[in-house]
Design a protein around this motif. Structure first.
Motif, PDB file in Angstrom:
ATOM      1  N   ILE A  75       0.708  -4.990  30.873  1.00 47.17           N
ATOM      2  CA  ILE A  75       0.515  -6.169  31.719  1.00 47.17           C
ATOM      3  C   ILE A  75       0.953  -7.410  30.939  1.00 47.17           C
ATOM      4  N   VAL A  76       1.628  -8.312  31.658  1.00 48.42           N
ATOM      5  CA  VAL A  76       2.044  -9.591  31.096  1.00 48.42           C
ATOM      6  C   VAL A  76       1.438 -10.665  31.994  1.00 48.42           C
ATOM      7  N   LEU A  77       0.789 -11.637  31.383  1.00 47.54           N
ATOM      8  CA  LEU A  77       0.211 -12.717  32.186  1.00 47.54           C
ATOM      9  C   LEU A  77       0.544 -14.060  31.573  1.00 47.54           C
ATOM     10  N   SER A  78       0.416 -15.079  32.404  1.00 50.34           N
ATOM     11  CA  SER A  78       0.634 -16.443  31.963  1.00 50.34           C
ATOM     12  C   SER A  78      -0.149 -17.361  32.883  1.00 50.34           C
ATOM     13  N   ASN A  79      -0.865 -18.302  32.302  1.00 49.70           N
ATOM     14  CA  ASN A  79      -1.677 -19.225  33.091  1.00 49.70           C
ATOM     15  C   ASN A  79      -1.376 -20.663  32.679  1.00 49.70           C
ATOM     16  N   SER A  80      -1.045 -21.479  33.639  1.00 52.16           N
ATOM     17  CA  SER A  80      -0.851 -22.919  33.445  1.00 52.16           C
ATOM     18  C   SER A  80       0.241 -23.254  32.440  1.00 52.16           C
ATOM     19  N   VAL A  81       1.315 -22.476  32.469  1.00 52.84           N
ATOM     20  CA  VAL A  81       2.437 -22.714  31.560  1.00 52.84           C
ATOM     21  C   VAL A  81       3.722 -23.024  32.332  1.00 52.84           C
TER      22      VAL A  81
END
Length: 180
Positions: A75-81
């Motif tokens: 899994i790859v995630l990104s928040n507020s970028v």
């Protein structure tokens, strides 16, 4: 997402999200990346204080050039970028490259309102900020994308089958399920 395996957080900042995940999913091996060395150092210190530094790793890297082999993460995630990126489609292509076949990608960010709603939006959602934090919030909302722009970025990145979601009036993102 998976309760075991590997997870990558692109733009992890001080590591708050992945450290919460680490507490809840002890069989998950986690890597957090950030462009800021200060954020990476802060995240490393917090991970050591929590005793999870043996399975949660932080390093400095550019989101547009992920330093991992293809198919490295479940899994790859990104928040507020997203709104900080010079070339979001390139970062999306990199995320797609490093996620394993059948893996998932989750991206969440601010959502830019219409010009008409902008003033109300930043007054309401930024009501707890003042000074420099208020200015940074307003700049971030102005730099954020609309759902239509996000759809265009996904199309330019080659990520098909992504589902765009709206979270209230302030956030949006997409989920890519590799198993679908």
């Amino acid at each position: 997402g998976p309760l075991s395996g590997t997870l990558l957080d692109v733009g992890c900042g001080p590591g708050n999200i992945v450290l919460k995940i680490a507490r809840r999913c002890p069989r998950l091996s986690i890597v957090g990346l950030d462009y800021s060395q200060t954020m990476v150092q802060t995240a490393r210190r917090t991970a050591a204080e929590m005793g999870v530094d043996g399975r949660v790793f932080f390093q400095r890297a550019d989101a547009g050039r992920l330093p991992f082999a293809s198919g490295s993460f479940d899994i790859v995630l990104s928040n507020s970028v997203l709104h900080h990126l010079a070339d979001p489609a390139r970062t999306f292509r990199e995320m797609l490259r490093v996620v394993k076949p059948g893996g998932d990608i989750l991206v969440r960010d601010l959502r830019r309102p219409s010009r008409i709603a902008y003033g109300w939006h930043v007054r309401w959602y930024g009501r707890h900020y003042s000074g420099m934090m208020k200015k940074l919030f307003e700049d971030s909302v102005r730099a954020a994308y609309t759902p239509e722009e996000l759809a265009g970025l996904l199309g330019n990145s080659g990520i098909s089958r992504a589902r765009i979601f709206l979270q209230g009036r302030s956030h949006m993102g997409f989920v890519y399920r590799g198993k679908d």
